[in-house]
Scaffold this motif. Sequence first.
Motif, short mmCIF file in Angstrom:
data_model
loop_
_atom_site.label_atom_id
_atom_site.label_comp_id
_atom_site.label_asym_id
_atom_site.label_seq_id
_atom_site.Cartn_x
_atom_site.Cartn_y
_atom_site.Cartn_z
N GLN A 30 0.83 -1.22 0.00
CA GLN A 30 0.00 0.00 0.00
C GLN A 30 0.85 1.26 0.00
OE1 GLN A 30 -3.15 -0.90 -0.48
NE2 GLN A 30 -2.32 -2.96 -0.16
N SER A 31 1.98 1.23 -0.67
CA SER A 31 2.90 2.37 -0.62
C SER A 31 2.31 3.64 -1.24
CB SER A 31 4.21 2.01 -1.32
OG SER A 31 3.97 1.64 -2.67
N GLY A 32 1.25 3.52 -2.02
CA GLY A 32 0.63 4.71 -2.60
C GLY A 32 -0.36 5.39 -1.68
N SER A 33 -0.61 4.80 -0.52
CA SER A 33 -1.55 5.38 0.44
C SER A 33 -0.81 6.19 1.49
CB SER A 33 -2.36 4.28 1.12
OG SER A 33 -3.20 3.63 0.19
N ASP A 34 -1.56 7.04 2.18
CA ASP A 34 -1.00 7.80 3.30
C ASP A 34 -1.28 7.11 4.64
OD1 ASP A 34 -0.19 10.26 1.76
OD2 ASP A 34 -2.33 10.24 1.32
N LEU A 35 -2.45 6.48 4.73
CA LEU A 35 -2.89 5.82 5.96
C LEU A 35 -3.46 4.46 5.61
CD1 LEU A 35 -3.70 5.82 9.01
CD2 LEU A 35 -5.83 6.94 8.32
N VAL A 36 -3.02 3.44 6.36
CA VAL A 36 -3.52 2.08 6.19
C VAL A 36 -4.12 1.64 7.52
CG1 VAL A 36 -2.89 -0.32 5.68
CG2 VAL A 36 -1.80 1.56 4.42
N VAL A 37 -5.27 0.95 7.45
CA VAL A 37 -5.99 0.54 8.66
C VAL A 37 -6.29 -0.95 8.61
CG1 VAL A 37 -7.99 0.98 10.15
CG2 VAL A 37 -7.07 2.83 8.71
N LEU A 38 -6.09 -1.63 9.73
CA LEU A 38 -6.38 -3.06 9.86
C LEU A 38 -7.50 -3.27 10.88
CD1 LEU A 38 -2.71 -4.44 10.01
CD2 LEU A 38 -4.29 -4.57 8.08
N PRO A 39 -8.11 -4.47 10.89
CA PRO A 39 -9.21 -4.74 11.81
C PRO A 39 -8.76 -5.03 13.25
CG PRO A 39 -9.32 -6.14 9.84
CD PRO A 39 -7.95 -5.54 9.90
N GLU A 40 -9.73 -5.16 14.11
CA GLU A 40 -9.53 -5.50 15.52
C GLU A 40 -9.06 -6.95 15.65
OE1 GLU A 40 -12.24 -5.60 19.60
OE2 GLU A 40 -13.19 -5.96 17.65
N LEU A 41 -8.05 -7.17 16.48
CA LEU A 41 -7.59 -8.50 16.88
C LEU A 41 -7.47 -9.47 15.70
CD1 LEU A 41 -9.55 -9.01 20.24
CD2 LEU A 41 -7.17 -8.31 19.95
N TRP A 42 -7.00 -8.96 14.57
CA TRP A 42 -6.88 -9.82 13.40
C TRP A 42 -5.89 -10.97 13.56
CZ3 TRP A 42 -2.04 -9.99 11.37
CH2 TRP A 42 -1.19 -8.91 11.66
N PRO A 43 -4.86 -10.87 14.42
CA PRO A 43 -3.99 -12.05 14.55
C PRO A 43 -4.71 -13.27 15.09
CG PRO A 43 -2.86 -10.07 15.34
CD PRO A 43 -4.30 -9.70 15.14
N THR A 44 -5.62 -13.07 16.06
CA THR A 44 -6.28 -14.20 16.72
C THR A 44 -7.74 -14.35 16.32
OG1 THR A 44 -6.89 -12.79 18.59
CG2 THR A 44 -4.83 -14.02 18.76
N GLY A 45 -8.41 -13.24 16.07
CA GLY A 45 -9.86 -13.21 15.91
C GLY A 45 -10.49 -12.64 17.17
N ALA A 46 -11.39 -11.69 17.00
CA ALA A 46 -11.95 -10.97 18.14
C ALA A 46 -12.80 -11.86 19.04
CB ALA A 46 -12.80 -9.79 17.65
N PHE A 47 -13.33 -12.97 18.52
CA PHE A 47 -14.16 -13.85 19.32
C PHE A 47 -13.48 -15.19 19.63
CE2 PHE A 47 -17.20 -10.81 17.77
CZ PHE A 47 -18.10 -10.68 18.82
N ALA A 48 -12.24 -15.32 19.24
CA ALA A 48 -11.49 -16.56 19.51
C ALA A 48 -10.88 -16.49 20.90
CB ALA A 48 -10.43 -16.77 18.44
N TYR A 49 -11.76 -16.45 21.91
CA TYR A 49 -11.31 -16.22 23.29
C TYR A 49 -10.29 -17.24 23.76
CZ TYR A 49 -15.62 -13.39 23.27
OH TYR A 49 -16.60 -12.49 22.97
N GLU A 50 -10.43 -18.48 23.29
CA GLU A 50 -9.52 -19.54 23.74
C GLU A 50 -8.10 -19.30 23.25
OE1 GLU A 50 -10.94 -20.61 19.70
OE2 GLU A 50 -11.91 -19.83 21.52
N GLU A 51 -7.91 -18.37 22.29
CA GLU A 51 -6.59 -18.09 21.75
C GLU A 51 -5.91 -16.91 22.43
OE1 GLU A 51 -5.20 -19.99 19.45
OE2 GLU A 51 -7.00 -21.24 19.23
N PHE A 52 -6.64 -16.19 23.26
CA PHE A 52 -6.11 -14.95 23.81
C PHE A 52 -4.84 -15.16 24.64
CE2 PHE A 52 -10.24 -12.18 23.79
CZ PHE A 52 -10.27 -12.26 22.41
N GLU A 53 -4.88 -16.05 25.60
CA GLU A 53 -3.75 -16.27 26.50
C GLU A 53 -2.50 -16.69 25.72
OE1 GLU A 53 -2.57 -16.15 29.53
OE2 GLU A 53 -4.30 -15.25 30.53
N ALA A 54 -2.66 -17.66 24.84
CA ALA A 54 -1.50 -18.20 24.13
C ALA A 54 -0.87 -17.19 23.19
CB ALA A 54 -1.92 -19.45 23.35
N ASN A 55 -1.67 -16.24 22.69
CA ASN A 55 -1.15 -15.29 21.71
C ASN A 55 -0.98 -13.88 22.24
OD1 ASN A 55 -1.00 -16.83 19.03
ND2 ASN A 55 -3.04 -17.38 19.79
N ALA A 56 -1.10 -13.71 23.55
CA ALA A 56 -0.87 -12.39 24.15
C ALA A 56 0.59 -11.97 23.95
CB ALA A 56 -1.23 -12.41 25.62
#
Length: 258
Positions: A30-56
Amino acid sequence: MRASLLQIDVNPHESVADRRVRVAELVRAQSGSDLVVLPELWPTGAFAYEEFEANAESAADGPTAEAMAAAARGAGVWLHAGSVVERAEDGTLYNTALVFGPDGGLRRTYRKIHRFGFDQGEAVMMGGGQEVATVRLPDAVAGLATCYDLRFPELFRRLTDEGAGLFVICAGWPARRREHWTLLTRARAVENQAYVLACCSTGTHGGVPQAGHSLVVDPWGEVRGEAGDGEQILTVDLDPAKIAKTREDFPVLRDRVL
């Protein structure tokens, strides 16, 4: 000002490490952009609660922060890197958004204030943030918010009082409440006469299908761009001067009493 919202598919069959590498490459493209935005908790998933501890991880120098810092620097962009599960020094977990400058430096973090779950999930697993957060971009002051925060207009009014004319919202919003997502995103733009850049994930994680439909809304409440259901890059050109012009031409904020 060109903004790109990366609506990432969060697939439980893709490892966190693989997704991190894939998303970093998308940011670099995205080098042609000025600002890039990503979603919430995309590494684990916002509702993948069982993954939170291991991926903190550390918000300052964890693997996601390091990868996103390098990606921002490689593209030469401002990067709102969505949020990660942060493990603080005292062991408390937070849903923490990260913003990097074009040099890769971490310019701002924001710990999500309003935790979703109604006495379960995020609401009991994570600590709540205590401070509103803004970051000065070259052409506007951006106010930061995360997903469930969108339902609390007083936060956005506070960000407006802190000088924000643009709100950046990362989210993992459920598909079954997509109409609320669209309605509230436009409402926050109209009532504060501000741009809203709202980036949601797609796919299904924790058994919860995601809404997608990332949005860019201008200070008059008009939708300037909307993504679909799947993974997509939504790129929109913004006119920062429109913030001041809207507030001058229709000075509703001047008539606030409370």
